[in-house]
Design a protein around this motif. Structure first.
Motif, PDB file in Angstrom:
ATOM      1  N   LEU A 178       0.841  -1.193   0.000  1.00 38.63           N
ATOM      2  CA  LEU A 178       0.000   0.000   0.000  1.00 38.63           C
ATOM      3  C   LEU A 178       0.876   1.243   0.000  1.00 38.63           C
ATOM      4  O   LEU A 178       1.568   1.509   0.979  1.00 38.63           O
ATOM      5  N   PRO A 179       0.888   2.044  -1.080  1.00 42.16           N
ATOM      6  CA  PRO A 179       1.764   3.213  -1.115  1.00 42.16           C
ATOM      7  C   PRO A 179       1.310   4.312  -0.168  1.00 42.16           C
ATOM      8  O   PRO A 179       2.102   5.112   0.285  1.00 42.16           O
ATOM      9  N   SER A 180       0.004   4.323   0.180  1.00 42.35           N
ATOM     10  CA  SER A 180      -0.493   5.379   1.050  1.00 42.35           C
ATOM     11  C   SER A 180       0.101   5.251   2.450  1.00 42.35           C
ATOM     12  O   SER A 180       0.191   6.225   3.180  1.00 42.35           O
ATOM     13  N   LYS A 181       0.495   4.051   2.779  1.00 44.17           N
ATOM     14  CA  LYS A 181       1.010   3.803   4.129  1.00 44.17           C
ATOM     15  C   LYS A 181       2.441   4.320   4.301  1.00 44.17           C
ATOM     16  O   LYS A 181       2.920   4.503   5.402  1.00 44.17           O
ATOM     17  N   LYS A 182       3.117   4.558   3.153  1.00 45.05           N
ATOM     18  CA  LYS A 182       4.514   4.982   3.221  1.00 45.05           C
ATOM     19  C   LYS A 182       4.621   6.435   3.665  1.00 45.05           C
ATOM     20  O   LYS A 182       4.297   7.349   2.923  1.00 45.05           O
ATOM     21  N   GLU A 183       5.070   6.670   4.860  1.00 47.51           N
ATOM     22  CA  GLU A 183       5.312   8.041   5.278  1.00 47.51           C
ATOM     23  C   GLU A 183       6.658   8.506   4.733  1.00 47.51           C
ATOM     24  O   GLU A 183       7.493   7.698   4.326  1.00 47.51           O
ATOM     25  N   ALA A 184       6.827   9.800   4.743  1.00 47.55           N
ATOM     26  CA  ALA A 184       8.117  10.326   4.282  1.00 47.55           C
ATOM     27  C   ALA A 184       9.243   9.904   5.210  1.00 47.55           C
ATOM     28  O   ALA A 184      10.392   9.798   4.812  1.00 47.55           O
ATOM     29  N   SER A 185       8.882   9.612   6.454  1.00 48.56           N
ATOM     30  CA  SER A 185       9.925   9.300   7.429  1.00 48.56           C
ATOM     31  C   SER A 185      10.545   7.927   7.190  1.00 48.56           C
ATOM     32  O   SER A 185      11.587   7.616   7.745  1.00 48.56           O
ATOM     33  N   SER A 186       9.904   7.102   6.341  1.00 47.51           N
ATOM     34  CA  SER A 186      10.434   5.765   6.170  1.00 47.51           C
ATOM     35  C   SER A 186      11.666   5.749   5.279  1.00 47.51           C
ATOM     36  O   SER A 186      12.331   4.732   5.160  1.00 47.51           O
ATOM     37  N   HIS A 187      11.956   6.871   4.621  1.00 43.03           N
ATOM     38  CA  HIS A 187      13.184   6.917   3.815  1.00 43.03           C
ATOM     39  C   HIS A 187      14.190   7.827   4.489  1.00 43.03           C
ATOM     40  O   HIS A 187      13.977   9.024   4.607  1.00 43.03           O
TER      41      HIS A 187
ATOM     42  N   LYS B  99      11.085   0.763  13.748  1.00 43.58           N
ATOM     43  CA  LYS B  99      11.761   1.816  12.986  1.00 43.58           C
ATOM     44  C   LYS B  99      10.905   2.283  11.814  1.00 43.58           C
ATOM     45  O   LYS B  99      10.788   3.481  11.553  1.00 43.58           O
ATOM     46  N   GLU B 100      10.277   1.333  11.134  1.00 45.68           N
ATOM     47  CA  GLU B 100       9.479   1.701   9.963  1.00 45.68           C
ATOM     48  C   GLU B 100       8.219   2.457  10.351  1.00 45.68           C
ATOM     49  O   GLU B 100       7.780   3.352   9.633  1.00 45.68           O
TER      50      GLU B 100
END
Lengths: 188, 117, 140
Positions: A178-187, B99-100
């Motif tokens: 799910l791309p919506s779940k990816k926050e900016a903080s995960s990178h 972390k994630e």
């Protein structure tokens, strides 16, 4: 005998020094490498204490697999421990010293190291050593106890390992799509 | 030789307390897991040293050897080491997920983000 | 790791011997130090070296995660299957004496088979753990 005791005690002193280094170091990458050294030193200690099977396992598992797993984790979570100049923490030291003092008090009741008349040596161990060649005809008593006498126990251990693999697969096995779940903080 | 034996036990306790201190005082989760492993190893040493007999050979039957170490602690610790790495792996996997989800593995930060933990 | 020529060559040379040693430890565990747990970990460390040197994708071409999961479960199944087999043949759960005509041969068969099950589970689980951790670290 004296020589073995000396090697044993010097390896233990090494281990104590390494554990202090582990406590003080802030770079997590270095800490994991030092932990690998710790495992390898403990494998040598097991060898000195005549436990070849255990030394084998510790060398392969501690210095090999768990170090690699920790490094893989660090590649995701980052290698620096946050260093905040906090004041000296009294409570953990207090807890540790009190627990340590209680345990030191308990040393008096422990049997002398390496004595053949110790309680651990006089109950089931002679039975295993005498009867294992007759009953199973396997020279390695560790294997015969592990696989035959305590087979049910070992079945439990294998299930634990399988379950741990299953647990890790459930926690981090498949990347979420799910791309919506990816926050900016995960990178980072 | 009992003097040296006592020092054996003292160092086991020192290692155990070093591990405990690492678990309590350090805020980084990976460091906590390392501390847990150090703690665990000290228990392994304790068991193996209980099984040790002066001059005893390793518990593999051979011609002309009469004194063997106690095989039972070896069996227990052998399996405990492998189970230990399995539990370590689960702990590290949880650390990765934390972390994630939170972007940090420092206990202080996590506490600020979610006071309920 | 493409630029580490020496590591790659030495690694390639070393991996077959690591795995061979794992098999030796597995099947020689009755007579010398060794057994399923150690052999599994040593065998898995062959895959660890390969993954470190040539990357996760190459390892996945050799063994897929699905295959490893099946192996991991079948190791436990073999172990428990020996127990059930000994029950069917009239003994207690995991009593190897009844597996063959004489108890000693039964013990030998039982120990060999369950050590094999242990080795399968440990080797595949350790490899699987490494692959899942490495997969997570790859940029998506």
């Amino acid at each position: 005998m004296v020589l073995e005791h000396l090697i044993d005690i010097s390896l233990l002193v090494f281990l104590a020094v390494i554990s202090v280094a582990l406590l003080r170091i802030k770079d997590l990458f270095a800490a994991v490498m030092i932990f690998g050294i710790y495992s390898l030193t403990s494998a040598s200690l097991f060898m000195v204490l005549a436990a070849a099977d255990v030394a084998f396992t510790e060398a392969a598992v501690g210095a090999g697999i768990s170090t690699i797993l920790m490094l893989a984790t660090l590649s995701i979570t980052g290698r620096e421990e946050k260093t905040i100049e906090r004041k000296f923490k009294l409570l953990p030291l207090l807890i540790v010293s009190i627990t340590g003092a209680v345990l030191l008090y308990g040393i008096r009741d422990l049997p002398p190291f390496g004595d053949a008349g110790n309680p651990a040596q006089v109950h089931v161990a002679p039975r295993y050593i005498e009867q294992s060649p007759v009953e199973t005809d396997v020279p390695n008593i560790v294997t015969s106890v592990l696989a035959s006498y305590r087979g049910f126990d070992t079945l439990g251990e294998v299930v634990v390992i399988f379950t741990a693999g299953l647990g890790v697969a459930l926690i981090i096995g498949r990347r979420r799509r799910l791309p919506s779940k990816k926050e900016a903080s995960s990178h980072e | 030789m009992s003097g040296l034996g006592i020092w054996n036990y003292v160092i086991f306790i020192f290692l155990m307390m070093a591990g405990l201190y690492m678990v309590i005082s350090s805020t980084n989760l990976v460091k906590k897991i390392i501390g847990l492993n150090v703690f665990q190893t000290s228990v392994f040493f304790m068991y193996i040293s209980f099984g040790y007999i002066d001059g005893g050979a390793g518990p593999v039957l051979a011609e002309g050897v009469t004194l063997y170490s106690n095989p039972l602690p070896h069996v227990l610790i052998l399996t405990a080491i492998v189970v230990g790495v399995a539990t370590t792996a689960v702990g590290l996997a949880l650390t990765i997920r934390i972390k994630e989800s939170f972007g940090s593995i420092e206990e202080d930060d996590l506490h600020k983000m979610d006071p309920s933990i | 790791m493409n630029d580490h020529l020496i590591l790659r060559v030495v690694g390639k040379f070393l991996i077959p011997y690591v795995m061979l040693f794992g098999l030796y430890v597995q099947f020689h565990g009755d007579f010398g130090p060794g057994g399923g747990f150690q052999a599994g970990v040593i065998f898995a460390s062959g895959f660890v070296i390969y993954t470190l040197l040539f990357g996760l994708r190459s390892t996945q071409q050799i063994v897929s995660e699905g295959f490893l999961r099946v192996i991991s479960a079948s190791g436990v199944l073999i172990y428990a299957g020996v127990g059930v087999a000994s029950m069917l043949m009239g003994g207690e759960f995991l009593n190897y004496n009844v597996l063959a005509a004489n108890p000693i041969a039964g013990q030998h068969i039982g120990i060999m088979v369950i050590e094999f099950g242990v080795g399968l589970t440990v080797a595949s689980t350790m490899t699987l753990l490494l692959m899942m951790f490495a997969e997570r670290g790859l940029p998506s």
